[in-house]
Design a protein around this motif. Structure first.
Motif, PDB file in Angstrom:
ATOM      1  N   GLU A 181     -26.887 -41.313 -59.226  1.00 49.62           N
ATOM      2  CA  GLU A 181     -26.935 -40.150 -57.912  1.00 49.62           C
ATOM      3  C   GLU A 181     -25.603 -40.682 -57.029  1.00 49.62           C
ATOM      4  O   GLU A 181     -25.359 -41.595 -57.111  1.00 49.62           O
ATOM      5  CB  GLU A 181     -28.075 -40.053 -57.287  1.00 49.62           C
ATOM      6  N   ASN A 182     -25.265 -39.569 -56.430  1.00 47.70           N
ATOM      7  CA  ASN A 182     -24.018 -39.779 -55.448  1.00 47.70           C
ATOM      8  C   ASN A 182     -22.923 -40.439 -56.312  1.00 47.70           C
ATOM      9  O   ASN A 182     -22.275 -41.130 -55.534  1.00 47.70           O
ATOM     10  CB  ASN A 182     -24.426 -40.852 -54.363  1.00 47.70           C
ATOM     11  N   GLY A 183     -22.686 -40.113 -57.441  1.00 52.18           N
ATOM     12  CA  GLY A 183     -21.529 -40.726 -58.348  1.00 52.18           C
ATOM     13  C   GLY A 183     -21.658 -41.822 -58.758  1.00 52.18           C
ATOM     14  O   GLY A 183     -20.723 -42.327 -59.592  1.00 52.18           O
ATOM     15  N   PHE A 184     -22.854 -42.726 -58.706  1.00 58.96           N
ATOM     16  CA  PHE A 184     -23.045 -43.700 -59.495  1.00 58.96           C
ATOM     17  C   PHE A 184     -23.573 -43.402 -60.718  1.00 58.96           C
ATOM     18  O   PHE A 184     -24.670 -42.645 -61.159  1.00 58.96           O
ATOM     19  CB  PHE A 184     -24.153 -44.800 -58.726  1.00 58.96           C
ATOM     20  N   TYR A 204     -22.200 -49.301 -57.258  1.00 55.79           N
ATOM     21  CA  TYR A 204     -23.449 -50.242 -57.242  1.00 55.79           C
ATOM     22  C   TYR A 204     -24.597 -49.316 -56.718  1.00 55.79           C
ATOM     23  O   TYR A 204     -24.410 -48.126 -56.478  1.00 55.79           O
ATOM     24  CB  TYR A 204     -23.272 -51.340 -56.028  1.00 55.79           C
ATOM     25  N   CYS A 205     -25.843 -50.056 -57.044  1.00 56.75           N
ATOM     26  CA  CYS A 205     -26.932 -49.179 -56.584  1.00 56.75           C
ATOM     27  C   CYS A 205     -28.091 -50.033 -56.508  1.00 56.75           C
ATOM     28  O   CYS A 205     -28.411 -50.802 -57.251  1.00 56.75           O
ATOM     29  CB  CYS A 205     -27.274 -48.038 -58.096  1.00 56.75           C
ATOM     30  N   VAL A 206     -29.032 -49.658 -55.540  1.00 56.95           N
ATOM     31  CA  VAL A 206     -30.311 -50.211 -55.163  1.00 56.95           C
ATOM     32  C   VAL A 206     -31.427 -49.464 -55.752  1.00 56.95           C
ATOM     33  O   VAL A 206     -31.488 -48.297 -55.492  1.00 56.95           O
ATOM     34  CB  VAL A 206     -30.234 -50.576 -53.824  1.00 56.95           C
ATOM     35  N   ALA A 207     -32.359 -50.116 -56.277  1.00 51.48           N
ATOM     36  CA  ALA A 207     -33.783 -49.615 -56.596  1.00 51.48           C
ATOM     37  C   ALA A 207     -34.094 -48.911 -55.750  1.00 51.48           C
ATOM     38  O   ALA A 207     -34.051 -49.161 -54.342  1.00 51.48           O
ATOM     39  CB  ALA A 207     -34.583 -50.599 -57.341  1.00 51.48           C
ATOM     40  N   PRO A 208     -34.806 -47.604 -55.952  1.00 51.64           N
ATOM     41  CA  PRO A 208     -35.433 -46.747 -54.887  1.00 51.64           C
ATOM     42  C   PRO A 208     -36.392 -47.415 -53.792  1.00 51.64           C
ATOM     43  O   PRO A 208     -36.181 -47.332 -52.709  1.00 51.64           O
ATOM     44  CB  PRO A 208     -36.317 -45.577 -55.551  1.00 51.64           C
TER      45      PRO A 208
END
Length: 166
Positions: A27-30, A99-103
């Motif tokens: 989401e958000n480009g990731f 980068y992405c963090v788990a929900p």
């Protein structure tokens, strides 16, 4: 809290696959290109990423990219990617770092720490200034980038482009 980055490895297994599935399509480009792959194919996905970090079997439009898990002890919290250099496409969208963090860990400062650790690795890889792009509506990511020294270069209705001098 002892957050660390751990490179993708052929030893990665079920818990790493589960994290990627929890994160979703992206989401958000990731771009989460591991979402939706069956667990039985996960070792191939990891091998492809390990090869990519070494510039092996790259398609002509790709650049070497190293992917890392964000860990706190045995807990996986997210992951990120460092592209070793930019091509024309990455200058337009994607930049050096994604980068992405788990929900379940969002909103607790882990994105800021993940980006900080990725920027340290980027500097170690010889990157002097890192381009990071994010969606214009992603205020959380904009704050994370700014907290890590990001300077807004340009913005349009879809995206923001930040440079972080390392």
């Amino acid at each position: 809290m002892s957050l660390k980055l751990k490179p993708f490895s052929p030893l990665d297994g079920k818990k790493e696959w589960e994290l990627i599935q929890k994160i979703g399509e992206g989401e958000n480009g990731f771009m989460n290109d591991g979402f939706g792959i069956p667990f039985e194919s996960f070792d191939g996905y990891i091998l492809k990423n390990v090869e990519m970090s070494n510039g092996i079997n790259l398609k002509s439009h790709l650049v070497p990219q190293t992917s890392y898990w964000l860990t706190d002890g045995e807990t996986l919290m997210g992951y990120g990617k460092i592209r070793h250099y930019l091509n024309e496409a990455l200058l337009k969208k994607g930049g050096h770092i994604g980068y992405c963090v788990a929900p379940e860990f969002r909103g607790e400062g882990y994105g800021k720490e993940l980006l900080k650790l990725l920027l340290e690795r980027a500097r170690y890889k010889g990157i002097d200034s890192a381009l990071i792009t994010c969606s214009s509506g992603n205020i959380s990511s904009q704050r994370v980038i700014q907290a890590n020294g990001g300077i807004l270069q340009k913005a349009d209705e879809n995206d923001h482009w930040y440079w972080v001098h390392l």
